[in-house]
Motif scaffolding. Structure first.
Motif, short mmCIF file in Angstrom:
data_model
loop_
_atom_site.label_atom_id
_atom_site.label_comp_id
_atom_site.label_asym_id
_atom_site.label_seq_id
_atom_site.Cartn_x
_atom_site.Cartn_y
_atom_site.Cartn_z
N LEU A 30 22.27 -48.00 -12.25
CA LEU A 30 21.99 -46.82 -13.07
C LEU A 30 22.68 -46.90 -14.42
O LEU A 30 22.12 -46.49 -15.44
CB LEU A 30 22.42 -45.55 -12.34
N LEU A 31 23.89 -47.42 -14.45
CA LEU A 31 24.59 -47.57 -15.72
C LEU A 31 23.80 -48.45 -16.67
O LEU A 31 23.64 -48.12 -17.86
CB LEU A 31 25.98 -48.16 -15.49
N LEU A 32 23.29 -49.56 -16.17
CA LEU A 32 22.50 -50.46 -17.01
C LEU A 32 21.22 -49.79 -17.48
O LEU A 32 20.89 -49.80 -18.67
CB LEU A 32 22.16 -51.74 -16.23
N THR A 33 20.48 -49.21 -16.55
CA THR A 33 19.19 -48.63 -16.89
C THR A 33 19.34 -47.48 -17.89
O THR A 33 18.62 -47.42 -18.89
CB THR A 33 18.48 -48.12 -15.62
N PHE A 34 20.27 -46.56 -17.63
CA PHE A 34 20.39 -45.40 -18.51
C PHE A 34 21.11 -45.74 -19.82
O PHE A 34 20.94 -45.03 -20.81
CB PHE A 34 21.09 -44.26 -17.77
N THR A 35 21.88 -46.83 -19.85
CA THR A 35 22.41 -47.30 -21.13
C THR A 35 21.28 -47.71 -22.04
O THR A 35 21.24 -47.37 -23.24
CB THR A 35 23.37 -48.49 -20.92
N LEU A 36 20.32 -48.40 -21.48
CA LEU A 36 19.15 -48.83 -22.27
C LEU A 36 18.30 -47.63 -22.69
O LEU A 36 17.76 -47.60 -23.79
CB LEU A 36 18.33 -49.83 -21.45
N ILE A 37 18.18 -46.64 -21.82
CA ILE A 37 17.43 -45.44 -22.18
C ILE A 37 18.14 -44.68 -23.30
O ILE A 37 17.50 -44.16 -24.22
CB ILE A 37 17.23 -44.55 -20.94
N GLY A 38 19.48 -44.63 -23.25
CA GLY A 38 20.23 -44.01 -24.34
C GLY A 38 20.01 -44.73 -25.65
O GLY A 38 19.87 -44.10 -26.72
N MET A 39 19.96 -46.04 -25.61
CA MET A 39 19.69 -46.83 -26.82
C MET A 39 18.30 -46.53 -27.36
O MET A 39 18.11 -46.38 -28.57
CB MET A 39 19.84 -48.32 -26.50
N LEU A 40 17.34 -46.43 -26.46
CA LEU A 40 15.98 -46.16 -26.89
C LEU A 40 15.86 -44.76 -27.50
O LEU A 40 15.16 -44.56 -28.50
CB LEU A 40 15.03 -46.28 -25.69
N GLY A 41 16.58 -43.79 -26.92
CA GLY A 41 16.56 -42.44 -27.49
C GLY A 41 17.11 -42.41 -28.89
O GLY A 41 16.58 -41.73 -29.78
N ARG A 42 18.19 -43.16 -29.13
CA ARG A 42 18.75 -43.25 -30.47
C ARG A 42 17.77 -43.87 -31.44
O ARG A 42 17.63 -43.42 -32.58
CB ARG A 42 20.03 -44.08 -30.40
N ARG A 43 17.06 -44.89 -30.98
CA ARG A 43 16.09 -45.55 -31.85
C ARG A 43 14.97 -44.61 -32.26
O ARG A 43 14.43 -44.70 -33.36
CB ARG A 43 15.49 -46.77 -31.13
N HIS A 44 14.63 -43.66 -31.38
CA HIS A 44 13.57 -42.70 -31.68
C HIS A 44 14.08 -41.46 -32.41
O HIS A 44 13.33 -40.51 -32.59
CB HIS A 44 12.87 -42.29 -30.38
N GLY A 45 15.35 -41.46 -32.79
CA GLY A 45 15.87 -40.38 -33.61
C GLY A 45 16.32 -39.14 -32.87
O GLY A 45 16.55 -38.09 -33.49
#
Length: 232
Positions: A30-45
């Motif tokens: 979960l740490l890996l998966t949601f870290t990537l989701i957090g990165m994607l959210g930042r990329r989308h502003g």
């Protein structure tokens, strides 16, 4: 009465220790998966509070990935709300299936059930085969996994501010790999950590040797290696 309390305390500690040991592989995933989701959210502003609430209320990485990758003009608040409510109906089904296995009143399990993730349901389902599911065990696995999702989202969001554009271009693909990697275990849930490691290493090798991430190649390696591992 004091004797009963003295006996109950070591039992509770044992259940907490067991819960932490069982949850650890899923915490890593979960740490890996949601870290990537957090990165994607930042990329989308999106801002950090929005992303934490998003992960905390939905707790479904495939749906979150889909919503984040949907063009903004196709999204609206009603659609997001309906999607979130629909996906969270699974927890009602999970609770009903576990209800008879709880040790004590169902009401005492409500805090844990309110933050129950898919992995927590899996762990409690396995646990009930060995005996009643205690409240300390349920609290431990549910809150540990929930905390991992929130922490991963926040960590990924922070890391995204330091990552270069080249890395950020691959974020959505890597998320898809780690989510799909769960399908590659082909057997028992305890092999999830094994599948995640294969997916991560295959993604890194693909990026290093090909200069890009080949999604099909990574998924093929993950599924075939996990299948061979489970058959061994």
């Amino acid at each position: 009465m004091p004797v009963e309390s003295a006996l109950a305390e070591p039992a509770a500690h044992s259940e907490i220790t067991t819960g932490l040991r069982d949850a650890l592989p899923f915490v890593f995933s979960l740490l890996l998966t949601f870290t990537l989701i957090g990165m994607l959210g930042r990329r989308h502003g999106l801002d950090l509070p929005s992303m934490v609430v998003f992960s905390g209320t939905v707790m479904a990485s495939p749906l979150q990935l889909t919503l984040l990758e949907t063009p903004a003009h196709l999204l609206n608040a009603f659609g997001v709300l309906v999607s979130a409510l629909s996906i969270n109906l699974r927890f009602l089904v999970f609770t009903l299936s576990l209800k008879s296995s709880f040790k004590g009143s169902v009401k005492s399990f409500v805090p844990a059930l309110a933050v129950m993730a898919n992995a927590a349901f899996t762990l409690m389902s396995i646990r009930k085969e060995q005996g009643p599911v205690s409240r300390p065990y349920a609290n431990t696995v549910c809150f540990a996994l929930y905390a991992a999702a929130l922490l991963g989202t926040a960590a990924g969001y922070g890391f995204a501010s330091l990552a270069d554009n080249g890395l950020m271009e691959h974020v959505s693909v890597v998320i898809a790999i780690f989510i799909s990697a769960s399908l590659g275990k082909m057997a028992r849930d305890r092999h999830s950590l094994h599948a995640q490691w294969i997916a991560g290493l295959a993604a890194a090798a693909s990026l290093l040797w090909l200069g890009d991430i080949s999604l099909m190649a990574v998924l093929a390696v993950t599924v075939l290696t996990s299948y061979a591992y489970d058959r061994a």
